[in-house]
Scaffold this motif. Sequence first.
Motif, PDB file in Angstrom:
ATOM      1  N   ILE A  90       0.900  -1.192  -0.040  1.00  0.00           N
ATOM      2  CA  ILE A  90       0.102   0.215   0.028  1.00  0.00           C
ATOM      3  C   ILE A  90       0.970   1.225  -0.177  1.00  0.00           C
ATOM      4  O   ILE A  90       0.548   2.215  -0.889  1.00  0.00           O
ATOM      5  N   ALA A  91       1.801   1.224   0.829  1.00  0.00           N
ATOM      6  CA  ALA A  91       3.000   2.502   0.857  1.00  0.00           C
ATOM      7  C   ALA A  91       3.506   2.673  -0.245  1.00  0.00           C
ATOM      8  O   ALA A  91       3.949   3.826  -0.741  1.00  0.00           O
ATOM      9  N   LYS A  92       3.809   1.685  -1.288  1.00  0.00           N
ATOM     10  CA  LYS A  92       4.412   1.778  -2.641  1.00  0.00           C
ATOM     11  C   LYS A  92       3.245   2.071  -3.684  1.00  0.00           C
ATOM     12  O   LYS A  92       3.626   2.204  -4.742  1.00  0.00           O
ATOM     13  N   GLY A  93       1.937   2.167  -3.326  1.00  0.00           N
ATOM     14  CA  GLY A  93       0.955   2.624  -4.308  1.00  0.00           C
ATOM     15  C   GLY A  93       0.393   1.450  -4.887  1.00  0.00           C
ATOM     16  O   GLY A  93      -0.363   1.433  -5.812  1.00  0.00           O
ATOM     17  N   GLY A  94       0.426   0.189  -4.512  1.00  0.00           N
ATOM     18  CA  GLY A  94      -0.055  -0.948  -4.764  1.00  0.00           C
ATOM     19  C   GLY A  94      -1.624  -0.987  -4.315  1.00  0.00           C
ATOM     20  O   GLY A  94      -2.097  -0.329  -3.215  1.00  0.00           O
ATOM     21  N   ASN A  95      -2.600  -1.541  -5.019  1.00  0.00           N
ATOM     22  CA  ASN A  95      -3.935  -1.482  -4.833  1.00  0.00           C
ATOM     23  C   ASN A  95      -4.502  -2.873  -4.531  1.00  0.00           C
ATOM     24  O   ASN A  95      -5.019  -3.491  -5.517  1.00  0.00           O
ATOM     25  N   PRO A  96      -4.283  -3.382  -3.302  1.00  0.00           N
ATOM     26  CA  PRO A  96      -4.785  -4.849  -2.834  1.00  0.00           C
ATOM     27  C   PRO A  96      -6.348  -4.891  -3.053  1.00  0.00           C
ATOM     28  O   PRO A  96      -6.870  -3.799  -2.917  1.00  0.00           O
ATOM     29  N   ASN A  97      -7.037  -5.899  -3.211  1.00  0.00           N
ATOM     30  CA  ASN A  97      -8.298  -6.149  -3.326  1.00  0.00           C
ATOM     31  C   ASN A  97      -8.783  -6.778  -2.130  1.00  0.00           C
ATOM     32  O   ASN A  97      -8.193  -7.287  -0.995  1.00  0.00           O
ATOM     33  N   LEU A  98     -10.240  -7.190  -1.907  1.00  0.00           N
ATOM     34  CA  LEU A  98     -10.813  -7.892  -1.046  1.00  0.00           C
ATOM     35  C   LEU A  98     -10.191  -9.200  -0.654  1.00  0.00           C
ATOM     36  O   LEU A  98      -9.955  -9.820   0.551  1.00  0.00           O
ATOM     37  N   VAL A  99      -9.602  -9.815  -2.080  1.00  0.00           N
ATOM     38  CA  VAL A  99      -9.048 -11.260  -1.950  1.00  0.00           C
ATOM     39  C   VAL A  99      -7.764 -11.175  -0.929  1.00  0.00           C
ATOM     40  O   VAL A  99      -7.465 -12.080   0.044  1.00  0.00           O
ATOM     41  N   SER A 100      -7.043 -10.047  -1.152  1.00  0.00           N
ATOM     42  CA  SER A 100      -6.002  -9.759  -0.305  1.00  0.00           C
ATOM     43  C   SER A 100      -6.173  -9.786   1.032  1.00  0.00           C
ATOM     44  O   SER A 100      -5.421 -10.390   2.017  1.00  0.00           O
ATOM     45  N   TYR A 101      -7.205  -8.983   1.400  1.00  0.00           N
ATOM     46  CA  TYR A 101      -7.514  -8.895   2.844  1.00  0.00           C
ATOM     47  C   TYR A 101      -8.274 -10.292   3.338  1.00  0.00           C
ATOM     48  O   TYR A 101      -7.965 -10.689   4.683  1.00  0.00           O
ATOM     49  N   ASN A 102      -8.932 -11.011   2.472  1.00  0.00           N
ATOM     50  CA  ASN A 102      -9.400 -12.406   2.779  1.00  0.00           C
ATOM     51  C   ASN A 102      -8.057 -13.274   3.439  1.00  0.00           C
ATOM     52  O   ASN A 102      -8.592 -14.060   4.142  1.00  0.00           O
ATOM     53  N   VAL A 103      -7.064 -13.015   2.704  1.00  0.00           N
ATOM     54  CA  VAL A 103      -5.706 -13.967   2.851  1.00  0.00           C
ATOM     55  C   VAL A 103      -5.289 -13.558   4.415  1.00  0.00           C
ATOM     56  O   VAL A 103      -4.910 -14.595   5.087  1.00  0.00           O
ATOM     57  N   ILE A 104      -5.363 -12.217   4.565  1.00  0.00           N
ATOM     58  CA  ILE A 104      -5.027 -11.797   6.111  1.00  0.00           C
ATOM     59  C   ILE A 104      -6.026 -12.514   7.046  1.00  0.00           C
ATOM     60  O   ILE A 104      -5.647 -12.778   8.262  1.00  0.00           O
ATOM     61  N   LEU A 105      -7.134 -12.388   6.954  1.00  0.00           N
ATOM     62  CA  LEU A 105      -8.195 -12.883   7.613  1.00  0.00           C
ATOM     63  C   LEU A 105      -7.993 -14.285   7.941  1.00  0.00           C
ATOM     64  O   LEU A 105      -8.203 -14.817   9.017  1.00  0.00           O
ATOM     65  N   THR A 106      -7.732 -15.150   6.912  1.00  0.00           N
ATOM     66  CA  THR A 106      -7.391 -16.577   6.892  1.00  0.00           C
ATOM     67  C   THR A 106      -6.045 -16.781   7.659  1.00  0.00           C
ATOM     68  O   THR A 106      -6.463 -17.636   8.726  1.00  0.00           O
ATOM     69  N   GLY A 107      -4.875 -15.962   7.598  1.00  0.00           N
ATOM     70  CA  GLY A 107      -3.817 -16.105   8.266  1.00  0.00           C
ATOM     71  C   GLY A 107      -4.193 -16.034  10.205  1.00  0.00           C
ATOM     72  O   GLY A 107      -3.662 -16.475  10.921  1.00  0.00           O
ATOM     73  N   LEU A 108      -4.967 -14.925  10.306  1.00  0.00           N
ATOM     74  CA  LEU A 108      -5.267 -14.603  11.571  1.00  0.00           C
ATOM     75  C   LEU A 108      -5.932 -15.541  12.338  1.00  0.00           C
ATOM     76  O   LEU A 108      -5.889 -16.136  13.379  1.00  0.00           O
ATOM     77  N   PRO A 134     -17.553  -6.924   3.050  1.00  0.00           N
ATOM     78  CA  PRO A 134     -17.272  -8.743   3.038  1.00  0.00           C
ATOM     79  C   PRO A 134     -18.024  -9.536   2.204  1.00  0.00           C
ATOM     80  O   PRO A 134     -19.192  -9.111   1.901  1.00  0.00           O
ATOM     81  N   ASN A 135     -17.547 -10.428   1.506  1.00  0.00           N
ATOM     82  CA  ASN A 135     -18.278 -11.435   0.728  1.00  0.00           C
ATOM     83  C   ASN A 135     -18.509 -12.807   1.369  1.00  0.00           C
ATOM     84  O   ASN A 135     -18.018 -12.730   2.566  1.00  0.00           O
ATOM     85  N   VAL A 136     -18.994 -13.775   0.760  1.00  0.00           N
ATOM     86  CA  VAL A 136     -19.411 -14.919   1.206  1.00  0.00           C
ATOM     87  C   VAL A 136     -18.022 -15.587   1.874  1.00  0.00           C
ATOM     88  O   VAL A 136     -18.036 -16.235   2.667  1.00  0.00           O
ATOM     89  N   VAL A 137     -16.738 -15.428   0.966  1.00  0.00           N
ATOM     90  CA  VAL A 137     -15.806 -15.997   1.464  1.00  0.00           C
ATOM     91  C   VAL A 137     -15.225 -15.306   2.825  1.00  0.00           C
ATOM     92  O   VAL A 137     -14.864 -16.107   3.617  1.00  0.00           O
ATOM     93  N   LEU A 152     -16.568 -18.036   9.893  1.00  0.00           N
ATOM     94  CA  LEU A 152     -17.427 -19.124  10.284  1.00  0.00           C
ATOM     95  C   LEU A 152     -16.493 -20.516  10.840  1.00  0.00           C
ATOM     96  O   LEU A 152     -16.931 -20.944  11.558  1.00  0.00           O
ATOM     97  N   ARG A 153     -15.735 -20.660   9.835  1.00  0.00           N
ATOM     98  CA  ARG A 153     -14.789 -21.687   9.798  1.00  0.00           C
ATOM     99  C   ARG A 153     -14.097 -21.823  11.449  1.00  0.00           C
ATOM    100  O   ARG A 153     -14.209 -22.764  12.090  1.00  0.00           O
ATOM    101  N   SER A 211     -23.134 -20.600   0.784  1.00  0.00           N
ATOM    102  CA  SER A 211     -22.503 -21.196  -0.409  1.00  0.00           C
ATOM    103  C   SER A 211     -22.269 -22.834   0.011  1.00  0.00           C
ATOM    104  O   SER A 211     -22.530 -23.189   1.175  1.00  0.00           O
ATOM    105  N   PHE A 212     -22.039 -23.451  -1.069  1.00  0.00           N
ATOM    106  CA  PHE A 212     -21.681 -24.757  -0.763  1.00  0.00           C
ATOM    107  C   PHE A 212     -20.776 -25.127   0.434  1.00  0.00           C
ATOM    108  O   PHE A 212     -20.782 -25.895   1.263  1.00  0.00           O
ATOM    109  N   VAL A 213     -19.662 -24.229   0.400  1.00  0.00           N
ATOM    110  CA  VAL A 213     -18.422 -24.274   1.416  1.00  0.00           C
ATOM    111  C   VAL A 213     -19.208 -23.859   2.777  1.00  0.00           C
ATOM    112  O   VAL A 213     -18.662 -24.544   3.719  1.00  0.00           O
ATOM    113  N   THR A 214     -20.023 -22.888   2.782  1.00  0.00           N
ATOM    114  CA  THR A 214     -20.584 -22.598   4.142  1.00  0.00           C
ATOM    115  C   THR A 214     -21.301 -24.043   4.729  1.00  0.00           C
ATOM    116  O   THR A 214     -21.278 -24.248   5.870  1.00  0.00           O
TER     117      THR A 214
END
Length: 566
Positions: free
Chosen positions: A229-247, A270-273, A279-280, A306-309
């Motif tokens: 982000i500091a270098k001007g990159g534009n992460p998306n929701l999927v990027s934040y979902n990765v951090i959620l998974t890690g936490l 937030p999306n279903v993912v 939830l998991r 979703s089916f995953v849910t």
Amino acid sequence: MATLLHSSTPMVKTSPKYAKKSPIFHAHVPKVQSFPLSDGFSKALSSTSVTILPKDNVFTLPNWRSGTNEHKSREIKLNDAFSYLEYMVGKGHKPDVANATQLLYALCKVNKLKKAIRLMEMMVKSGSIPDPSCYTFLVNHLCRRGNVGHAMQLVEKMEEFGYSTNTVTYNAIVRGLCIRGSLRQSLQFLDRLMEKGLVPNAFTYTILLEAAYKEKGVDEAIKLLDDVIAKGGNPNLVSYNVILTGLCKEGRIDEAMNLFRDLPSKGFNPNVVSYNILLRSLCYGEHWEDAKTLLAEMVGDDLSPSFVTYNILIGSLSAHGRTDEAMQVLEELSRSGELKRDASSYNPIIARLCKERKVNDVIKLLDQMISRCCSPNEGTYNAVALLCEEGMVQEAFSVLQTLRKKQDASLHDFYRNVISSLCRKGNTYSAFQLLPGMASCGFTPDSYTYSSLIRGLCLERMLFAAMNVIEIMEESGYSINVDNFNALVLGLCKCRRTDLSLEVFETMIGIGCIPNETTYTILVEGLIHEQEKILASMLLTELNLRQVVSKSTVERLAMQYELQLQ
């Protein structure tokens, strides 16, 4: 490493466990043909006088997709289409690009990579210009199969001969490197791309973030995200979902919930993912009330489960012994017209029932599953194998026999598939327990089955037991082939016991089994993964001089692992 090297180059200081090996290179090792990029491909691409044939010389391929869906019939038609293309190009004709591209996709789908590479070679040789997406597909497929070096080599050829490479193609290589646990190499590769003027996209960042948390923990991933982000990159929701998974995987559910609530302020809903990630963690942590609240919130936001849910709910309830509730969720899924169920929804319940020794309930549930057109899969066999852990080996075998009969599968193919499925998932002991029953029904283990058992034992770090399998095969008069040895050599190297793999290499030579290019490649990569890069370079140099591995493979390994050939 004296075992494989007779080099005039002065030896460097080696690790003690490699120091006592004796030179045993086989004197009559045959030269190996190139796999990823043959010499013909290079020559075809570099030719400056490609003949462009008249348009009416373009031919189409016979239809390999029509007729029966029987596997052998499809494979024969696919091979026939490839052979026809080979014949027609040899006669000077040019294939229809779209038609040939579809054949390449079909070959990759059934993992006939040699033929896929050969097809591309023939397209170029005939004067056809393959679509860039065709290259991208092949690069992606190679990376997904773990052949990152092959993919990097292919991309290099693409650029060398004027074929443009886009961010999607490079992302496939970045992902491939990350999957192999090479975050550092991925970041270096990305730096080189940026020097060429290629701009990473949100998907690139997501790949790197996922690799960062898996290799170094979620805090490292968060640092990387802040840096992006500091270098001007534009992460998306999927990027934040990765951090959620890690936490969540690190048990930091409160921090994950705070990030989840903060997503709108970052410009994302937030999306279903996103919901499924939390939830998991809540369900498997038995925070049932919080999970119900989150599920209600999800539905209130007009997001359908979703089916995953459903599978998260079924899996977590089953894991905690609440099979009746899991069955209710399964029935709700069955009543849902929009979501298609499969064996993965049944397997957690079957596994729990097996742990509880409820064989009759297992059989009933399997009957229901098959009646609803859900075919048993690898997870089903491993669930049933849990009966073996409960001392019910005969009952487990009886259940498997019933499954085979209901699927009308051939005895050999079914039991071979069961054994390999168990070994892949760490249930090798159960596989050995079931073998006598299978043998009593007429099943004879083949080379593939023995290799599966060897791989399984190595996966569970029972290395000397895996080595004993080879001894037993030899004592029983079974014809041991190079694939059996390669399975053992690879398993040992993955466990960072390349010293033992060299002993196996000696045994291999001793009984007259000739190593192939795969054997040598495994040994080189084994040394690299044990941080013996200098030895790996020396070995690769010697293999190159002796011409026991193809030039293409030498170039690939040197490129992928930054080896210095002498």
